[in-house]
Enzyme design. Structure first.
Site, PDB file in Angstrom:
ATOM      1  N   ASP A   1      52.486 136.963   7.135  1.00  0.00           N
ATOM      2  CA  ASP A   1      52.090 138.270   7.654  1.00  0.00           C
ATOM      3  C   ASP A   1      52.900 139.361   6.954  1.00  0.00           C
ATOM      4  O   ASP A   1      54.123 139.417   7.099  1.00  0.00           O
ATOM      5  CB  ASP A   1      52.353 138.273   9.168  1.00  0.00           C
TER       6      ASP A   1
ATOM      7  N   ASP B   1      46.006 141.606   5.807  1.00  0.00           N
ATOM      8  CA  ASP B   1      47.443 141.391   5.589  1.00  0.00           C
ATOM      9  C   ASP B   1      48.007 140.119   6.217  1.00  0.00           C
ATOM     10  O   ASP B   1      49.223 139.983   6.334  1.00  0.00           O
ATOM     11  CB  ASP B   1      48.225 142.605   6.097  1.00  0.00           C
ATOM     12  N   GLU B   2      47.169 139.186   6.636  1.00  0.00           N
ATOM     13  CA  GLU B   2      47.734 137.948   7.181  1.00  0.00           C
ATOM     14  C   GLU B   2      46.819 136.751   6.947  1.00  0.00           C
ATOM     15  O   GLU B   2      45.606 136.899   6.807  1.00  0.00           O
ATOM     16  CB  GLU B   2      48.062 138.086   8.669  1.00  0.00           C
TER      17      GLU B   2
END
Length: 398
Positions: A13, A103-104
């Site tokens: 993350d 973003d993860e």
DNA sequence: TCTGGGGTCCTAGGACCC
DNA sequence: TCTGGGGTCCTAGGACCC
């Protein structure tokens, strides 16, 4: 069923993603509180978070908490490029990557022991590599299940790494507040709190039937499983979007039907372009409305055949909007949006087209192509001109 | 002054079919 | 004709996530 006995799932993350990209690209922002977004905080650097600034907070409130923050407008293209680079590092580590958002992601590194060593070592190198190759800090949680890995990364943030060993799972899990459980938001948390339940350990002591009666079948069953540390979900590669949508907040001033039509046209245009760029087709068109009292409504229509045609989507959306005008008049509209769902691959549909029938996408394709070459504002449908505030007069290069 | 935009999944009722 | 059971699709609403 295969039960994993080792901590081999990574949850990676990126930290304060948009804000970190800004600090990476502008040295003068490093070490300073940075807020991305104008009216609303899209991301806050950890310097800003330390002052109480949070994602989704109103801009005025953020500035009050942190007057010396640097506020920068979002640069979605830069974030998207950074995301691609980070995911390349992920896939270079293991092919078993499940993207969750920009973003993860989850990474399954079981079976890589011979090749790349144990998961903790892999996680250390992954963090180093993302920093070296893309210049961004990233936090990694490592555990036997997706849920535990996700919680581990949340606990380890920012710029951290946390491994939950299989024999330490319950010690890690049970003291957590119920809000940490996946699927527990404001409403469910309040329901649990009102019965004196605040920790995962307390949830684990409840009979499943009790949870189901409190929260419904799926949510009750799901929470029972999580609290008992049973999260069987595997890391899944290649998940595809089920829908794409776009929406516009309109503020509180009144809008005429013509205003709304122009806004709708802009949204349909954008969505059609995205749909075709992804080589997908849709069958269901959903109109989304929000009213002055913050209540929401949807109106949907499912077509007989899938389409990627702006014209078809637009006429469907217009019908839905026309049907909703009385409600809009009564309640006052503050948001207009459209979602295209029931998506399918374009190929699947093209094969079904009768020979000789001209596809309805000729104009669409031409417009998409012009925009690709000359920029998004180069070509604008006539109805948009002078309608939507701030729309530039289109200029085609000679 | 509840603010943004982009998503997923579940529930429930009605239509329709066997 | 009524009663029963079961399944799928569509529509609308709601909770939740980043």
């Amino acid at each position: 069923m295969f039960v994993r006995t080792e901590a081999t799932i990574l949850h990676a993350d990126l930290d304060a993603f948009y804000a970190s990209v800004e600090q990476r690209d502008d040295a003068s922002l490093r070490g300073r509180p940075v807020i991305v977004g104008g009216g609303v905080v899209l991301a806050a650097s950890y310097e800003a978070k330390a002052r109480g600034v949070r994602t989704a907070m109103g801009g005025w409130q953020a500035r009050a908490l942190c007057p010396d923050a640097v506020v920068v407008p979002p640069r979605m293209k830069a974030y998207s490029a950074a995301s691609k680079a980070v995911f390349a590092v992920f896939r270079n580590t293991t092919p078993l990557v499940e993207g969750i958002s920009i973003d993860e992601a989850f990474l399954d590194v079981a079976g890589l022991k011979r090749l790349r060593g144990d998961p903790a070592g892999i996680a250390v190198r992954l963090r180093e590599e993302v920093l070296r190759e893309v210049g961004l800090p990233i936090t990694v949680g490592v555990a036997r299940t997706k849920f535990l890995a996700k919680v581990a990364s949340a606990v380890a943030k920012p710029d951290g790494l946390l491994v939950v060993p299989p024999d330490g799972e319950l010690d890690f899990l049970h003291p957590l507040p119920v809000e940490r459980l996946w699927g527990v938001g404001r409403v469910t948390a309040e329901r649990l709190h009102s019965r004196g339940i605040t920790t995962v350990a307390q949830v684990a002591r409840l009979p499943e039937a009790r949870l189901v009666s409190m929260l419904g079948r799926a949510a009750g069953h799901h929470l029972h499983a999580l609290a008992h540390n049973r999260d069987p979900r595997p890391v899944r590669v290649g998940k595809r979007r089920g829908s794409i949508g776009s929406q516009r907040a309109l503020g509180r001033r009144p809008r005429t039907a013509e205003d709304l039509d122009a806004i709708l046209l802009g949204i349909v245009d954008r969505l059609g372009k995205r749909l075709r760029a992804a080589h997908r087709v849709c069958r269901t068109v959903v109109l989304r409305l929000r009213f002055a009292d913050s209540s929401r409504a949807t109106r949907s229509h499912t077509l007989r055949e899938s389409t990627a045609s702006t014209k078809v989507v637009l006429s469907t959306a217009r019908d839905l909007l026309a049907g909703a005008l009385p409600v809009i008049e009564k309640q006052g509209i503050t948001l207009l949006g459209l979602t295209l769902s029931n998506l399918d691959d374009q190929n699947a549909v093209q094969l079904a087209l009768p020979f000789g029938k001209a596809p309805d996408g000729t104009l669409d394709a031409t417009l998409d192509d012009l925009r690709e070459r000359y920029g998004a504002t180069a070509v604008t449908r006539a109805v948009l001109l002078g309608k939507d505030q701030g729309i530039q007069v289109p200029l085609l290069p000679d």
